[in-house]
Design an enzyme around this catalytic site. Sequence first.
Site, PDB file in Angstrom:
ATOM      1  N   SER A   1       0.856  -1.187   0.000  1.00  0.00           N
ATOM      2  CA  SER A   1       0.000   0.000   0.000  1.00  0.00           C
ATOM      3  C   SER A   1       0.893   1.238   0.000  1.00  0.00           C
ATOM      4  O   SER A   1       2.102   1.147   0.221  1.00  0.00           O
ATOM      5  CB  SER A   1      -0.938   0.013   1.218  1.00  0.00           C
ATOM      6  OG  SER A   1      -0.204   0.147   2.424  1.00  0.00           O
ATOM      7  N   LEU A  10      -3.342   1.561   6.758  1.00  0.00           N
ATOM      8  CA  LEU A  10      -3.586   2.779   5.990  1.00  0.00           C
ATOM      9  C   LEU A  10      -2.986   2.703   4.589  1.00  0.00           C
ATOM     10  O   LEU A  10      -1.883   2.182   4.405  1.00  0.00           O
ATOM     11  CB  LEU A  10      -2.980   3.978   6.738  1.00  0.00           C
ATOM     12  CG  LEU A  10      -3.300   5.377   6.217  1.00  0.00           C
ATOM     13  CD1 LEU A  10      -4.789   5.657   6.341  1.00  0.00           C
ATOM     14  CD2 LEU A  10      -2.502   6.411   6.995  1.00  0.00           C
ATOM     15  N   HIS A  16       3.235  -5.189   2.891  1.00  0.00           N
ATOM     16  CA  HIS A  16       2.615  -5.768   4.080  1.00  0.00           C
ATOM     17  C   HIS A  16       2.951  -7.242   4.265  1.00  0.00           C
ATOM     18  O   HIS A  16       3.237  -7.692   5.375  1.00  0.00           O
ATOM     19  CB  HIS A  16       1.090  -5.636   4.000  1.00  0.00           C
ATOM     20  CG  HIS A  16       0.592  -4.244   4.118  1.00  0.00           C
ATOM     21  ND1 HIS A  16       0.247  -3.677   5.319  1.00  0.00           N
ATOM     22  CD2 HIS A  16       0.375  -3.281   3.180  1.00  0.00           C
ATOM     23  CE1 HIS A  16      -0.172  -2.437   5.120  1.00  0.00           C
ATOM     24  NE2 HIS A  16      -0.092  -2.182   3.828  1.00  0.00           N
ATOM     25  N   LEU A  76       4.304 -11.037   2.103  1.00  0.00           N
ATOM     26  CA  LEU A  76       4.725 -11.891   0.991  1.00  0.00           C
ATOM     27  C   LEU A  76       4.559 -13.315   1.479  1.00  0.00           C
ATOM     28  O   LEU A  76       5.091 -13.685   2.533  1.00  0.00           O
ATOM     29  CB  LEU A  76       6.194 -11.622   0.634  1.00  0.00           C
ATOM     30  CG  LEU A  76       6.903 -12.643  -0.262  1.00  0.00           C
ATOM     31  CD1 LEU A  76       6.300 -12.653  -1.651  1.00  0.00           C
ATOM     32  CD2 LEU A  76       8.396 -12.353  -0.324  1.00  0.00           C
ATOM     33  N   TYR A  78      15.911 -10.632   2.872  1.00  0.00           N
ATOM     34  CA  TYR A  78      15.681  -9.327   2.261  1.00  0.00           C
ATOM     35  C   TYR A  78      16.984  -8.607   1.924  1.00  0.00           C
ATOM     36  O   TYR A  78      17.045  -7.853   0.944  1.00  0.00           O
ATOM     37  CB  TYR A  78      14.775  -8.480   3.145  1.00  0.00           C
ATOM     38  CG  TYR A  78      13.350  -8.987   3.132  1.00  0.00           C
ATOM     39  CD1 TYR A  78      12.569  -8.854   1.983  1.00  0.00           C
ATOM     40  CD2 TYR A  78      12.799  -9.631   4.230  1.00  0.00           C
ATOM     41  CE1 TYR A  78      11.275  -9.341   1.934  1.00  0.00           C
ATOM     42  CE2 TYR A  78      11.499 -10.125   4.194  1.00  0.00           C
ATOM     43  CZ  TYR A  78      10.744  -9.969   3.044  1.00  0.00           C
ATOM     44  OH  TYR A  78       9.459 -10.461   2.989  1.00  0.00           O
TER      45      TYR A  78
END
Length: 204
Positions: free
Chosen positions: A94, A108, A119, A121, A165
Amino acid sequence: MSRHPTGSSPFLETPVQAVGPLRKRRHTLPASEFRNLTPQDAVSVFEIEREAFISVSGECPLTLEEVLHFTGRCPELSLGWFEEGQLVAFVIGSGWDRERLSQEALTLHVADSPTVHIHVLSVHRRCRQQGKGSILLWRYLQYLRRIPGLRRALLVCEDFLVPFYLRAGFKEKGPSAVSVPNLRFREMEYLLGGQAYARRNSGC
């Protein structure tokens, strides 16, 4: 929060040989397809997410209502991987407009913002340990590069996912202000203007 543990129609009409006086047609599904998610995908998304996270941490990054919210408000910031019409992996993001993520970012969406908050995976249990998490993340980041105005992606993850990551090209920004009972996170950042990372099979 990304705590991943371990539009076009999908139907194509293909004619087949006529049998007797009738010409039969059959529907076939593409072997593999990447597309934005829609609210119609929400139940499949939530089933994969629930199986992946509840058994590990007892918490889902997104409720079903939040999945419906984000796939309805900002479907262009999501990406699903479908094999023969079935969802096998997905990522949901988002918009966000601040330097760091806060608790507000969990629910939000800020439209027309330069930052994507990733948000979640997640990969279907039958498809894990095949590199699908790495491949989907790579495709998603390359896709985000093509959206005008986007400059970076942020996410929070547990300590054990930091190496995943980092291999994907994210940089660690330190402890996150986002918290969930009994869980603490690190914040990670990916600059969309930087070099694309090499696709690797990380086993995720």
